[in-house]
Design a protein around this motif. Structure first.
Motif, PDB file in Angstrom:
ATOM      1  N   ILE A 216     -66.544 -25.564 -24.789  1.00  0.00           N
ATOM      2  CA  ILE A 216     -65.449 -24.402 -25.510  1.00  0.00           C
ATOM      3  C   ILE A 216     -66.418 -23.708 -26.576  1.00  0.00           C
ATOM      4  N   GLU A 217     -67.477 -24.342 -27.210  1.00  0.00           N
ATOM      5  CA  GLU A 217     -67.931 -23.841 -28.264  1.00  0.00           C
ATOM      6  C   GLU A 217     -69.040 -22.814 -27.768  1.00  0.00           C
ATOM      7  N   ASP A 223     -66.696 -19.089 -17.733  1.00  0.00           N
ATOM      8  CA  ASP A 223     -67.753 -19.877 -17.658  1.00  0.00           C
ATOM      9  C   ASP A 223     -67.035 -21.437 -17.652  1.00  0.00           C
ATOM     10  N   TYR A 224     -66.342 -21.518 -18.804  1.00  0.00           N
ATOM     11  CA  TYR A 224     -65.745 -22.732 -18.965  1.00  0.00           C
ATOM     12  C   TYR A 224     -65.013 -23.484 -17.904  1.00  0.00           C
ATOM     13  N   LEU A 225     -64.054 -22.465 -17.132  1.00  0.00           N
ATOM     14  CA  LEU A 225     -63.298 -22.971 -16.145  1.00  0.00           C
ATOM     15  C   LEU A 225     -64.245 -23.349 -15.045  1.00  0.00           C
ATOM     16  N   LYS A 257     -56.833 -33.729 -18.424  1.00  0.00           N
ATOM     17  CA  LYS A 257     -56.402 -33.856 -19.843  1.00  0.00           C
ATOM     18  C   LYS A 257     -57.456 -33.421 -20.733  1.00  0.00           C
ATOM     19  N   GLU A 258     -58.640 -33.903 -20.825  1.00  0.00           N
ATOM     20  CA  GLU A 258     -59.584 -33.637 -21.466  1.00  0.00           C
ATOM     21  C   GLU A 258     -60.320 -32.347 -21.737  1.00  0.00           C
ATOM     22  N   MET A 259     -60.435 -31.641 -20.417  1.00  0.00           N
ATOM     23  CA  MET A 259     -60.980 -30.424 -20.336  1.00  0.00           C
ATOM     24  C   MET A 259     -59.900 -29.461 -20.074  1.00  0.00           C
ATOM     25  N   ILE A 260     -58.763 -29.710 -19.692  1.00  0.00           N
ATOM     26  CA  ILE A 260     -57.754 -28.491 -19.466  1.00  0.00           C
ATOM     27  C   ILE A 260     -56.821 -28.678 -20.504  1.00  0.00           C
ATOM     28  N   ALA A 261     -55.858 -29.741 -20.446  1.00  0.00           N
ATOM     29  CA  ALA A 261     -54.673 -29.620 -21.078  1.00  0.00           C
ATOM     30  C   ALA A 261     -54.770 -29.751 -22.694  1.00  0.00           C
ATOM     31  N   ASN A 262     -56.108 -30.195 -23.090  1.00  0.00           N
ATOM     32  CA  ASN A 262     -56.239 -30.365 -24.615  1.00  0.00           C
ATOM     33  C   ASN A 262     -56.809 -29.009 -25.006  1.00  0.00           C
ATOM     34  N   HIS A 263     -57.017 -27.946 -24.379  1.00  0.00           N
ATOM     35  CA  HIS A 263     -57.717 -26.854 -24.628  1.00  0.00           C
ATOM     36  C   HIS A 263     -57.059 -25.624 -23.949  1.00  0.00           C
ATOM     37  N   LEU A 265     -54.467 -23.646 -24.997  1.00  0.00           N
ATOM     38  CA  LEU A 265     -53.954 -22.354 -25.559  1.00  0.00           C
ATOM     39  C   LEU A 265     -55.327 -21.860 -26.216  1.00  0.00           C
ATOM     40  N   ARG A 266     -56.262 -22.493 -26.503  1.00  0.00           N
ATOM     41  CA  ARG A 266     -57.448 -21.729 -26.968  1.00  0.00           C
ATOM     42  C   ARG A 266     -58.166 -21.086 -25.616  1.00  0.00           C
ATOM     43  N   LEU A 267     -58.101 -21.578 -24.448  1.00  0.00           N
ATOM     44  CA  LEU A 267     -58.666 -20.926 -23.257  1.00  0.00           C
ATOM     45  C   LEU A 267     -58.257 -19.781 -23.014  1.00  0.00           C
ATOM     46  N   VAL A 268     -56.684 -19.661 -22.952  1.00  0.00           N
ATOM     47  CA  VAL A 268     -55.978 -18.444 -22.363  1.00  0.00           C
ATOM     48  C   VAL A 268     -56.086 -17.379 -23.515  1.00  0.00           C
ATOM     49  N   HIS A 269     -56.165 -17.798 -24.684  1.00  0.00           N
ATOM     50  CA  HIS A 269     -56.309 -16.688 -25.905  1.00  0.00           C
ATOM     51  C   HIS A 269     -57.702 -16.193 -26.363  1.00  0.00           C
ATOM     52  N   MET A 270     -58.625 -16.757 -25.569  1.00  0.00           N
ATOM     53  CA  MET A 270     -60.067 -16.510 -25.939  1.00  0.00           C
ATOM     54  C   MET A 270     -60.275 -14.945 -25.952  1.00  0.00           C
ATOM     55  N   GLU A 271     -61.085 -14.577 -26.964  1.00  0.00           N
ATOM     56  CA  GLU A 271     -60.957 -13.182 -27.167  1.00  0.00           C
ATOM     57  C   GLU A 271     -62.036 -12.591 -26.178  1.00  0.00           C
ATOM     58  N   ASN A 272     -61.879 -11.533 -25.663  1.00  0.00           N
ATOM     59  CA  ASN A 272     -62.576 -10.582 -24.720  1.00  0.00           C
ATOM     60  C   ASN A 272     -62.919 -11.573 -23.391  1.00  0.00           C
ATOM     61  N   SER A 273     -62.127 -12.578 -23.137  1.00  0.00           N
ATOM     62  CA  SER A 273     -62.441 -13.168 -21.832  1.00  0.00           C
ATOM     63  C   SER A 273     -61.331 -14.189 -21.281  1.00  0.00           C
ATOM     64  N   GLY A 274     -60.122 -14.355 -22.218  1.00  0.00           N
ATOM     65  CA  GLY A 274     -59.114 -14.958 -21.902  1.00  0.00           C
ATOM     66  C   GLY A 274     -58.312 -14.506 -20.860  1.00  0.00           C
ATOM     67  N   PHE A 275     -57.030 -15.279 -20.827  1.00  0.00           N
ATOM     68  CA  PHE A 275     -56.221 -14.895 -19.419  1.00  0.00           C
ATOM     69  C   PHE A 275     -55.733 -13.384 -19.469  1.00  0.00           C
ATOM     70  N   VAL A 276     -55.337 -12.792 -20.641  1.00  0.00           N
ATOM     71  CA  VAL A 276     -55.065 -11.556 -20.587  1.00  0.00           C
ATOM     72  C   VAL A 276     -56.294 -10.582 -20.050  1.00  0.00           C
ATOM     73  N   ASN A 277     -57.540 -10.592 -20.734  1.00  0.00           N
ATOM     74  CA  ASN A 277     -58.627  -9.990 -20.271  1.00  0.00           C
ATOM     75  C   ASN A 277     -58.682 -10.010 -18.519  1.00  0.00           C
ATOM     76  N   MET A 278     -58.477 -11.123 -18.130  1.00  0.00           N
ATOM     77  CA  MET A 278     -58.616 -11.429 -16.622  1.00  0.00           C
ATOM     78  C   MET A 278     -57.502 -10.571 -16.020  1.00  0.00           C
ATOM     79  N   LEU A 279     -56.305 -10.451 -16.386  1.00  0.00           N
ATOM     80  CA  LEU A 279     -55.303  -9.759 -15.985  1.00  0.00           C
ATOM     81  C   LEU A 279     -55.711  -8.240 -15.998  1.00  0.00           C
ATOM     82  N   VAL A 280     -56.111  -7.802 -16.969  1.00  0.00           N
ATOM     83  CA  VAL A 280     -56.280  -6.285 -17.368  1.00  0.00           C
ATOM     84  C   VAL A 280     -57.400  -5.778 -16.361  1.00  0.00           C
TER      85      VAL A 280
END
Length: 733
Positions: A216-217, A223-225, A257-263, A265-280
């Motif tokens: 995630i860093e 790519d993370y997904l 749990k370790e790779m998805i659930a724990n991250h 919010l950080r994943l969906v709100h990632m700047e320039n690559s998160g969920f909204v970026n995918m929708l747009v």
């Protein structure tokens, strides 16, 4: 038929006790013990299994089962302790191989021993509640080998090390791993879980916790997904190759749990690559991946659904409140439809057509489309644009697709009655001007509205079509009756509109040319002569005319104009130039209509059959107008539209809103009466709730208005207040 008595037989014990050699058991056991040693030493080929079976059988028969069983336990234990020393002595990678080899040998030996002691296994063991031979061999292996102090930790470490090496890219002996884990499973699910599965899952959690942090860093969301999906697949494959099938759910749960659930919010709100970026950016593949991964964890789908809803409401709010976007109603609605199509496609292709996402999409559209109170007007204008016959021909299939899409937006409207008002006005203009794509398309739209809102919603719209057909028949009858009197004068086509069905128009008087007026009077006398008790009012602001004009050196054109434009143009048959005031006085056309009329005749390039002095884009009361001899057009027929804003002006908007509010009053009262008639007695809050529920398919009634209508019904003695409880209403029959 003779019946015989059934004979019964009884087996009795020997009358004299059989004497057995006191050393029989010891001698027989020595033979069996030697056989067990030989089996473990791989020398079983020289043994007579038939004699050994008979010896074991006789020992049990002569009550030496306990001796036999105890001897078996001791002998197997001794051999297993020797095996343990051999396994412990194996170095490095040979450790697991030696363990596996000894396990295979032990199983073969156990099979032979069980065959020899089969009689004991079937009789003595169940009667004395002993452990069967096979299970005994497994439990002794467990206690002496697997739980040996020098093997237990080493075994676990070796297994975990191999898995770690495989996770980091090395190739390991999966067959050996499968044999070892299968051994643990055969020793009992608790052995597999305690000796391997539990620490393995703990180590996996630690491994994926560290790796997910590292990923995630350094990765963007997509790519993370991909990496998370790859790891999940690897673990499921690992289970299928050498772990217990029941481990899969537990192991995938750890990875999720370790790779998805724990991250999340950080994943969906990632700047320039998160969920909204995918929708747009319509990244369907990435969206499908995030959906399929997030659906595996608690609150995963609700997380991305909430983000989608928030994003939709935000862009929707910008769309419906942006002043620039509101300048073009057709573009405004098209943008809404484009957004709907875009997100429908995402949900169907990437989100597995998930109903909850469709519901979120619908609620978002319903939220923001009603933020703009002009949405009903704009949607009607959009339909008007698509159903009005234009330069480009549109197929009926395309029109049908557009209408279906518009109906989706229509469903979101809270004020469907406002849409009805505008739709009626726009339909009237299309029908009267003959500018509709086709009657089939118009009727198709009405059927859709009727299906959605019921017969009452469309009854007046259907009445308009009835009037158009009746008008055609009336005109045929009129000309048939006047055939001898009509010469070369102007031809008249009249639409007789029923007042209740058509939108009310403020009809200002207009001075028609004498030639037209005489034909109108003939029709009036004919119509009133054939229909008693009716009244005709000419709606000159709604009519059109085709007039022939000659320009310059005999160039002829046929001009399609409004009735007002006709009245203006025919003035120039007897005058070359006319001032604005003269035209206004001669025609008596209202000022706002006259200015638009003159603007379309004199200021529109390619349609300027008049010229204006001084030249400008706007009409002034000091202007003078002349017939434009130099007008030319490549078309014989020239349509001159009226310069008019698509949207209503503010006063017109207020007037429409006022008419809507007036129309709502009887509907609210009717709903109140229906409810009270069935319930007889009801409190205020429940009346408001029931009325809102009944009318929400057409509009959302304001609670203040409902209260006013209740007061009005009380005044007119349809209802009364309870004597003791003021908020309670009673229906007066």
């Amino acid at each position: 038929m003779s019946s015989q008595k059934k004979r019964t037989y009884k087996i009795q014990a020997f009358k004299h006790r059989v004497e057995i050699d006191p050393k029989y058991a010891e001698r027989t056991w020595k033979v069996l013990e030697h056989a067990i040693h030989e089996i473990y030493n791989h020398n079983a080929s020289g043994l007579s299994f038939e004699e050994l079976y008979r010896s074991a059988y006789n020992m049990v028969l002569h009550k030496y089962g306990e001796t036999l069983y105890t001897g078996l336990v001791n002998t197997m234990t001794w051999h297993l302790k020797e095996i343990a020393k051999s396994v412990e002595a194996a170095q490095g990678g040979l450790f697991l191989e030696e363990l596996n080899r000894k396990w295979v040998d032990h199983n073969k030996a156990l099979q032979m021993i069980r065959d020899i002691l089969m009689y004991m296994d079937r009789t003595f063991v169940p009667i004395c509640h002993k452990t069967p031979v096979h299970e005994l061999g497994l439990s002794l292996w467990r206690d002496n080998i697997i739980r040996s102090s020098k093997i237990q930790t080493r075994l676990l470490d070796s297994l975990l090390d191999l898995i770690h090496r495989e996770r980091t890219g090395e190739v390991i002996n999966r067959g050996l791993m499968r044999n070892i884990t299968k051994m643990l499973m055969e020793l009992g699910s608790s052995v597999y879980q305690e000796e391997f599965e539990k620490p393995f899952l703990e180590l996996s959690a630690s491994f994926y916790s560290g790796e997910s942090q590292q990923f995630i860093e350094s990765c963007d969301c997509a790519d993370y997904l991909k990496k998370a999906k790859g790891r999940l697949f690897e673990e499921m494959e690992r289970v299928s190759h050498y772990l217990d099938a029941k481990t899969e759910a537990k192991l995938t749960s750890v990875v999720e749990k370790e790779m998805i659930a724990n991250h999340m919010l950080r994943l969906v709100h990632m700047e320039n690559s998160g969920f909204v970026n995918m929708l747009v950016h319509d990244k369907h593949e990435d969206l499908s991946r995030i959906y399929n991964l997030f659906c595996r964890v608690p609150e995963g789908l609700s997380t991305i659904r909430n983000v989608m809803t928030s994003h939709l409401r935000q862009i929707g709010k910008q769309l419906v409140t942006d002043p620039e976007r509101l300048k073009d109603p057709v573009d405004f609605v098209q943008r809404l439809l484009n957004e709907k199509d875009k997100h429908d496609k995402i949900i169907s292709t990437a989100f597995n057509n998930d109903k909850t996402f469709h519901n979120a999409l619908n609620s978002s559209f319903e939220y923001f489309i009603n933020l703009n109170n002009r949405s009903p007007e704009f949607i009607s204008l959009y339909v008007d644009d698509k159903l009005r016959k234009g330069l480009k021909e549109v197929s009926e299939e395309d029109v049908e697709i557009v209408l279906d899409k518009v109906m989706i937006l229509f469903r979101y409207l809270q004020e469907k009655d406002v849409f009805e008002k505008y739709y009626k006005q726009h339909l009237a203009k299309r029908l009267l001007s003959g500018r509709t794509v086709s009657d089939d398309a118009e009727r198709s739209m009405i059927v859709k509205l009727k299906t959605e809102c019921g017969y009452q919603f469309t009854s007046k719209l259907e009445g308009m079509f009835t009037d158009m057909k009746t008008s055609q028949d009336t005109m045929q009858e009129f000309y048939a009756s006047q055939s001898s009197e009509i010469g070369d004068g102007p031809a008249l086509a009249v639409h007789i509109l029923t007042t209740g069905s058509w939108p009310t128009q403020s009809s200002a008087p207009c001075n028609l040319p004498a030639e037209i007026l005489s034909v109108c009077e003939k029709f009036r006398w004919y119509y009133l002569g054939t229909h008693t008790g009716r009244r005709l009012t000419w709606q000159t602001n709604m009519g059109t005319a085709d007039i022939k004009a000659t320009f310059g050196v005999g160039q002829k054109h046929e001009l399609n104009v409004s009735t007002y434009q006709m009245c203006v143009l025919m003035l120039f048959n007897s005058a070359d130039g006319l001032a604005y005031k003269e035209i206004e006085q001669a025609t008596n056309i209202p000022m706002s209509d006259l200015k638009r009329c003159l603007q379309s005749l004199a200021c529109v390039k390619g349609k300027n059959v008049l010229r204006k002095e001084p030249m400008s884009k706007d009409i002034s009361e000091d202007d003078t107008f002349y017939f434009n001899d130099k007008f030319t057009s490549k078309f014989v027929k020239v349509k001159i539209g009226t310069v008019v804003a698509q949207k209503e002006s503010e006063p017109e908007k207020q007037e429409t809103r006022q008419r809507v509010e007036e129309d709502r009053k009887p509907q609210i009262e009717a709903a109140i009466v229906r409810i009270m008639k069935s319930r007889r007695v009801l409190d205020h809050n429940n009346v408001v709730t029931e009325v809102t529920k009944q009318l929400q398919s057409r509009f959302l009634p304001n609670p203040v208005m409902i209260k006013k209508r209740i007061e009005s019904l009380i005044e007119r003695e349809f209802l009364e207040r309870d004597k003791t409880e003021m908020k309670l209403y009673r229906y007066l029959a």
